[in-house]
Enzyme design. Structure first.
Site, PDB file in Angstrom:
ATOM      1  N   LYS A 126      71.268  77.042 126.638  1.00  0.00           N
ATOM      2  CA  LYS A 126      71.777  75.963 127.498  1.00  0.00           C
ATOM      3  C   LYS A 126      73.192  75.645 127.056  1.00  0.00           C
ATOM      4  CE  LYS A 126      70.399  73.416 130.906  1.00  0.00           C
ATOM      5  NZ  LYS A 126      69.323  73.630 131.899  1.00  0.00           N
ATOM      6  N   ASP A 166      73.545  73.705 136.479  1.00  0.00           N
ATOM      7  CA  ASP A 166      72.601  72.620 136.172  1.00  0.00           C
ATOM      8  C   ASP A 166      73.282  71.374 136.761  1.00  0.00           C
ATOM      9  OD1 ASP A 166      70.080  72.108 134.230  1.00  0.00           O
ATOM     10  OD2 ASP A 166      71.419  70.413 133.998  1.00  0.00           O
TER      11      ASP A 166
HETATM   12  O1  2IT Z   1      67.035  73.958 133.894  1.00  0.00           O
HETATM   13  C1  2IT Z   1      67.104  75.086 134.420  1.00  0.00           C
HETATM   14  O2  2IT Z   1      66.155  75.867 134.408  1.00  0.00           O
HETATM   15  C2  2IT Z   1      68.355  75.463 135.067  1.00  0.00           C
HETATM   16  N1  2IT Z   1      69.289  74.665 135.067  1.00  0.00           N
HETATM   17  C3  2IT Z   1      68.518  76.811 135.679  1.00  0.00           C
HETATM   18  C4  2IT Z   1      68.925  77.811 134.670  1.00  0.00           C
HETATM   19  C5  2IT Z   1      69.260  79.183 135.217  1.00  0.00           C
HETATM   20  O3  2IT Z   1      69.647  80.015 134.372  1.00  0.00           O
HETATM   21  O4  2IT Z   1      69.157  79.442 136.417  1.00  0.00           O
END
Ligand code: 2IT
Length: 448
Positions: A126, A166
């Site tokens: 993340k 996100d």
């Molecule tokens: O919280 C999540 O799963 C997302 N923000 C999507 C992450 C992604 O790599 O598509």
């Protein structure tokens, strides 16, 4: 509680005492793994849990940029590469003023289990920044994204770490981020980011995936309860990308979504957020950068409740789609008083642990976000596959795969909980099912 879990939890509480969101998710997850950890004494010898709660790598960096007034601004950028046992790190980028290391670590830890649940080969990661995109001009957003990527590019790659969007990061930002990555790398590696536009490798259905997937998951829960989505009323918070997808799919399947919300309050729409015009307007609200739900009430002449959350509205299903910890004890009490039956988390960790366990104790059916919202990252995984084979699949193919993944996530969670003797406990089931694959891979790969 299992003594090994207890010891690791105590250690994390001591070492990361200043990271409340991270401690919250670690506590919730580890406590639910008891049955599996009891059965595998070899985990302790391999220091498995100690390694699981420690990110493989944390990158923090300066993001300087110049605003439209010519002033220099400095934000903080992050990428947490939490666990790469089952695939390249994968997870979104969040641009919001509340972003700090604790929030990044909580999201990266959750992502590890979520990605495992999808059954696709993706590790957990993340990132983001405390940059607040609200009220910023397009030029400011672009310059910020370019500066952010000028540092981030050296840490990511299609086989290394694949960010996506996100909160605060959508198609526009991904476009700017990809443009700068491509320019610096001098290579067309479009598998480095997902959530791209359709003209440069984006997957059909990625924008819809999180919300649609959440409703597919809800349908599985209802099926289990011999119930049906048709005619159900749904209260929802947020008005962003995830809420948009929930409103569309729930309507298509015969339910009625009657609320949306923002930091300024919530709107109650008794007719439902149920027309193309309303869905399109949600997208406009998001891109306006005003960040207020009241705009919807003004536009469609529905009631607006300033500074209130929508959880007092009597409905069949509640689906929080906004931020972490938007539901605590007062909101949980309110939902129970209203006779709510289905509590379906959609936003990442929208519930405090106290409220979560309270609702489960009281017999509510609770579905955890790391399973419910996994459709987003699932279609990201499918976007990576398409980029690798340099092909684009048809929208209906992607939607069918998404549905299949969501059905499987629900089934795997149900089975894992049952095997652990926990009944229909989707919260523990998701943790157990997600943990299993990561643990097997970590055990096989030695002490790394
Ligand atoms: O919280 C999540 O799963 C997302 N923000 C999507 C992450 C992604 O790599 O598509």
């Amino acid at each position: 509680m299992n003594a090994y879990i207890e010891r690791v939890l105590e250690d994390v509480k001591k070492r990361d005492a200043h990271e409340p969101e991270f401690l919250q998710t670690v506590e919730e997850v580890l406590k639910s793994l008891e049955s599996m950890v009891d059965k595998h004494p070899e985990y302790e010898k391999a220091g498995l849990l100690e390694r699981l709660v420690e990110p493989e790598r944390v990158i923090e960096f300066r993001v300087p940029w110049v605003n439209d007034a010519g002033e220099v601004k400095v934000n903080r950028g992050f990428r947490v590469q939490f666990n790469g046992a089952i695939g390249p790190y994968k997870g979104g980028l969040r641009f919001a003023s509340h972003v700090n290391l604790s929030v990044m670590k909580f999201l990266g830890f959750e992502q590890t289990f979520k990605n495992s649940l999808t059954s696709l080969p993706m590790g957990g990661g993340k990132g983001g920044s405390d940059f607040d995109p609200n009220g910023k001009s397009d030029g400011e957003i672009m310059r910020f994204c370019q500066s952010f990527m000028t540092e981030l590019y050296r840490h990511i790659g299609p086989n290394v770490d694949v960010p996506a969007g996100d909160i605060g990061v959508g198609g526009r930002e991904i476009g700017y981020l990809f443009g700068q990555y491509k320019r610096i790398r001098n290579a067309y590696e479009n598998g480095v980011l997902t959530g791209k536009g359709p003209s440069f490798g984006g997957s059909p259905f990625r924008p819809e995936a999180t919300g649609f997937g959440a409703v597919y998951y809800l349908c599985e829960v209802l099926k289990h309860e011999k119930d049906d989505i048709k005619g159900k009323t749904i209260a929802m918070s947020g008005f962003g990308n995830v809420a948009w997808g929930v409103a569309i799919k729930a309507t298509q399947l015969g339910a009625k979504v009657v609320t949306l919300s923002g930091p300024d309050g919530y709107c109650y729409d008794p007719d439902g957020i149920a027309t193309q015009e309303k869905w399109d307007y949600m997208l406009e609200m998001r891109s306006s950068g005003r960040n207020q739900a009241k705009d919807y009430a003004d536009k469609f002449g529905v009631e607006f409740f300033p500074k209130q959350k929508p959880w007092g509205v009597k409905v069949d299903v509640c689906m929080p789609c906004a931020y972490q910890n938007e539901i605590g004890m007062p909101e949980a009490e309110q939902m129970l008083k209203n006779g709510l039956k289905y509590y379906i988390e959609v936003a990442n960790m929208p519930t405090t642990n106290e409220a979560l366990f309270y609702m489960m104790d009281k017999g509510l059916i609770v579905a955890p976000s790391k399973a419910v919202n996994a459709g987003g990252v699932s279609v990201s995984g499918l976007e990576m596959s398409q980029n690798s084979e340099r092909l684009t699949w048809k929208p209906e193919e992607v939607d069918a795969m998404l549905l299949n993944i969501m059905v499987n996530i629900h089934a795997a969670s149900e089975k894992a909980a049952e095997e652990a003797g926990l009944g229909y406990n989707l919260v523990a089931g998701a943790n157990l099912a997600g943990f299993k694959k990561v643990a097997d891979a970590m055990m096989a790969q030695g002490i790394v």
